[in-house]
Scaffold this motif. Structure first.
Motif: not given
Length: 550
Positions: A69-72, A360-363
């Motif tokens: 989901p975060l990548l999307i 992406c989530l970590s960023g």
């Protein structure tokens, strides 16, 4: 709860105490019903979790996609930024560049068509000697910084103790020299002494000496930790020397981010051309002029583009940490001291493939933490009164520090195992808690020493560069500015080496924790150093108490 030193018949029933004294004798044995009180359902769940940790190692096999989901969401941000940017280019108003030629027509109450655009030329008054001296100084500094990084890494690998102890006196001597030199130079110079009265100069000099005193006090208080920190830096330098390909890949990722930024910046520039020229009441009741009015969607696009750029920068930073961690962990868990084949390529494929959502989530978390911290710092500067505001700031700072700390090792763990972000965060916390390791010691003292070494080297280089510029050029007072620019460039390059070494230290620390939890030794020299890490006493008692069912 007594300790084994207090009761001669006491036998440690938990992994946590036995691991603290015998970290790599055998595989850890978990509490059983015969050696500890019966453990209820929670205890059985913890036992299953413990067994799960015994299988943690570097995941060489194919990895599944995590945190999709975060990548999307990240891809939606990027596609929206590029889509609206392309629309802004084709939808731009060409009259924007000739705004100054438009005049207000009272008859039509609008702005009339511009006359022929008259071009005006301007010249940049700059000193050719200054530009030439600055350019050559920066070029030479950048060229010299590469072998300096190589030499510093080799020296830290083979002569860590000598480098650290030789640099420690300069931590004090260089600031004292610069402070005294600045005071004397400003006193001799008439313009500086007139602009900066003697009382202010003395006040600044005393303040700098107080800061130097604080540095001396920190060194004295932590002197007993320097020896262990020296060994930790040596281990990290050795691990990095086996994976020098990182110095070719990581700068390429940074260059790729800059190239990725170029079209977004172009889109933002062209988005300003979307609008129209309208008449506006400027000063008096009957005075009108022509101004540019942007379309209503342009500010929203600016916000979207800036958020995309900031998130991309944070994600790229985490991707670099991921690649460093994956490469070093692959080397750590390999047999003997052979460098695994294609380890960097594998880490890159995992970072921009299965674990891209995790990155992406970590960023995103890093970005949010930085924004909230900036808001808290701004509120502190405004000095809002009230005990409630003070308590809220303290709570927010504690929360942000905890998130920063947890995120720091979560991405290392995700690079090793390929787990999702939340799973990696939970397992990392449990791993460090179970082994009672003091991570603050690893990340704080070593970073300070490395930063100090870089400061000493760059300061010595800057002083030499300033002397050469003063003696061999006619720059005059501009030589100080040129030398300062060379100092900034060298700090950036050497600071990049420190950044990589910091991440190597963190990765080796997590790998050592995994080894310790499994009761194995993959790199004996690493264990010989990290086994001397202090135990986190704040976690010892609660963990043992809960394990024994008290």
């Amino acid at each position: 709860m007594g300790s084994s030193g207090e009761d001669p018949n006491y036998k440690p029933d938990s992994l946590y105490e036995s691991a603290a004294t015998h970290p790599f004798l055998t595989k850890p044995q978990f509490p059983s019903s015969s050696s500890s009180p019966p453990i209820e359902e929670d205890g059985s769940q913890e036992s299953e979790s413990n067994q799960q940790y015994l299988h943690i190692t570097y995941n060489h096999g194919p990895r599944s996609f995590k945190d999709l989901p975060l990548l999307i969401l990240f891809l939606i941000f990027i596609l929206s930024t590029f889509a609206f940017g392309i629309f802004a280019i084709f939808n731009r108003n060409t009259n924007y560049s000739s705004l100054s030629s438009f005049t207000y027509d009272p008859n039509t109450t609008s702005c009339i068509n511009p006359s022929a655009l008259s071009t005006s030329s301007f010249t940049i008054d700059s000193s050719s000697h200054f530009v030439k001296g600055l350019t050559w100084t920066l070029v030479i500094t950048f060229i010299l910084s590469i072998p300096m990084c190589w030499a510093l890494l080799l020296l830290l690998k083979h002569y860590t103790k000598h480098i650290v102890y030789a640099s420690l006196p300069f931590f004090i001597a260089i600031p004292i020299f610069l402070n005294v030199y600045w005071f004397v130079a400003c006193t001799v110079n008439a313009s500086c002494s007139n602009a900066f009265p003697l009382a202010y100069r003395i006040l600044v000099m005393v303040f700098v000496f107080l800061v130097i005193g604080v540095i001396v006090w920190i060194l004295v208080v932590n002197w007993h930790r320097v020896e262990l920190t020296v060994s930790i830096i040596g281990v990290a330098s050795d691990a990095l020397s086996w994976n020098l390909g990182l110095f070719g890949v990581l700068p390429c990722l940074t260059v790729g981010l800059v190239v990725y930024y170029v079209p977004i910046v172009v889109f933002m520039v062209f988005s300003r051309f979307n609008g129209k020229i309208v008449a506006k009441n400027l000063k008096g009741k009957y005075e009108y002029g022509c101004v540019w009015k942007e379309d209503s969607w342009v500010p929203a696009y600016f916000a979207l583009a800036i958020l995309t750029m900031l998130w991309s920068a944070a994600a790229m930073l985490e991707a670099q940490v991921y690649v460093i961690s994956g490469t070093i962990a692959n080397w750590y868990f390999s047999k003997d001291y052979q460098t695994p084949q294609r380890s960097i390529r594998t880490s890159l494929r995992n970072a921009f493939g299965p674990s891209s959502g995790t990155i992406c989530l970590s960023g995103l978390l890093i970005f949010v933490v930085r924004v909230v911290r900036s808001a808290v710092d701004s509120a502190r500067q405004e000095d809002a009164p009230g005990i409630v505001n003070l308590v809220l700031r303290c709570c927010v700072n504690a929360l942000l520090t905890a998130v920063d700390f947890l995120n720091k090792f979560t991405i290392n763990f995700a690079a090793i195992t390929g787990e999702a972000y939340c799973s990696s965060a939970r397992m990392t916390y449990e791993l460090l808690r179970r082994n009672l390791l003091s991570a603050v010691f690893v990340e704080t003292i070593s970073s300070r020493l490395l930063a100090g070494i870089v400061f000493v080297l760059s300061a010595i280089y800057t002083i030499l560069a300033c002397v050469i510029l003063k003696a061999g050029t006619n720059l005059g007072a501009d030589s100080y500015f040129v030398a300062a620019m060379a100092w900034v460039l060298l700090i950036v390059v050497l600071g990049y080496l420190v950044h990589v070494l910091d991440n190597v230290i963190d990765t080796v620390y997590v790998c050592y924790a995994i080894d310790r939890d499994r009761g194995e030794v993959c790199k004996q020299d690493v264990h010989e150093v990290y086994v001397h890490l202090p135990i986190s006493r704040s976690l010892r008692q609660p963990v043992i108490t809960r394990t024994l069912g008290v």
